[in-house]
Design a protein around this motif. Structure first.
Motif, short mmCIF file in Angstrom:
data_model
loop_
_atom_site.label_atom_id
_atom_site.label_comp_id
_atom_site.label_asym_id
_atom_site.label_seq_id
_atom_site.Cartn_x
_atom_site.Cartn_y
_atom_site.Cartn_z
N GLN A 153 81.21 -1.13 -18.47
CA GLN A 153 82.50 -1.19 -19.13
C GLN A 153 82.51 -0.14 -20.25
OE1 GLN A 153 83.44 -5.03 -20.74
NE2 GLN A 153 85.62 -4.57 -20.81
N ILE A 154 83.52 0.69 -20.28
CA ILE A 154 83.59 1.81 -21.21
C ILE A 154 83.67 1.37 -22.66
CG2 ILE A 154 85.01 3.77 -21.96
CD1 ILE A 154 85.83 4.13 -19.05
N GLU A 155 84.51 0.39 -22.97
CA GLU A 155 84.79 0.03 -24.36
C GLU A 155 83.57 -0.41 -25.15
OE1 GLU A 155 87.90 -2.83 -24.01
OE2 GLU A 155 89.36 -1.34 -23.37
N THR A 205 87.74 4.06 -13.95
CA THR A 205 88.16 5.37 -14.45
C THR A 205 87.29 6.51 -13.94
OG1 THR A 205 86.86 5.08 -16.46
CG2 THR A 205 89.15 4.41 -16.55
N LEU A 255 82.33 3.68 -14.13
CA LEU A 255 82.86 3.29 -15.43
C LEU A 255 84.23 2.67 -15.24
CD1 LEU A 255 81.92 6.47 -17.51
CD2 LEU A 255 80.58 4.38 -17.20
N PHE A 256 84.47 1.57 -15.96
CA PHE A 256 85.76 0.90 -15.88
C PHE A 256 86.18 0.44 -17.27
CE2 PHE A 256 82.56 -2.31 -15.36
CZ PHE A 256 83.03 -3.41 -16.04
N THR A 257 87.49 0.19 -17.43
CA THR A 257 88.02 -0.13 -18.76
C THR A 257 87.89 -1.59 -19.14
OG1 THR A 257 90.23 -0.33 -17.82
CG2 THR A 257 89.64 1.80 -18.80
N LYS A 258 88.12 -2.52 -18.20
CA LYS A 258 88.12 -3.94 -18.57
C LYS A 258 87.91 -4.79 -17.34
CE LYS A 258 93.04 -4.24 -17.97
NZ LYS A 258 94.19 -5.00 -18.13
N ASP A 291 91.38 -0.29 -12.73
CA ASP A 291 90.66 -0.17 -14.01
C ASP A 291 89.42 0.72 -13.91
OD1 ASP A 291 92.50 -1.72 -15.35
OD2 ASP A 291 91.44 -3.58 -14.90
#
Length: 89
Positions: free
Chosen positions: A13-15, A68, A76-79, A66
């Motif tokens: 997860q990127i965040e 990316t 990689l993904f956002t959420k 999601d």
């Protein structure tokens, strides 16, 4: 790219940089009629038992939208998203 090449990529997860294991440790969610990929259901290992089994966390998945970046070693993904009860697996 072959599905077998995707399976060995790590989900991150990127965040917050949280790791969710390999894509091979998930279940594919798709629409049966159209074949459209909805996302990947996150599988969760149970406890520290000698013979670990997997159980499905039916509420969390990574939506295809999601994702990316699909890199050489990582996805990689956002959420993560939550499944609604009306969606069937």
């Amino acid at each position: 790219m072959l599905l077998s090449e995707l399976a060995v990529k790590e989900l991150i997860q990127i965040e917050d940089g949280k790791r969710f294991g390999l894509l091979a440790d998930t279940e594919l969610l798709f629409e049966p009629i159209s074949g459209k990929i909805i996302g990947f259901l996150i599988l969760k290992e149970l406890g520290n038992r000698p013979f670990k089994t997997k159980s499905v966390n039916q509420n969390m998945y990574i939506a295809w939208e999601d994702i990316t970046l699909i890199g050489e070693d990582r996805i990689l993904f956002t959420k993560t998203s939550h499944l609604h009860s009306e969606k069937s697996l």
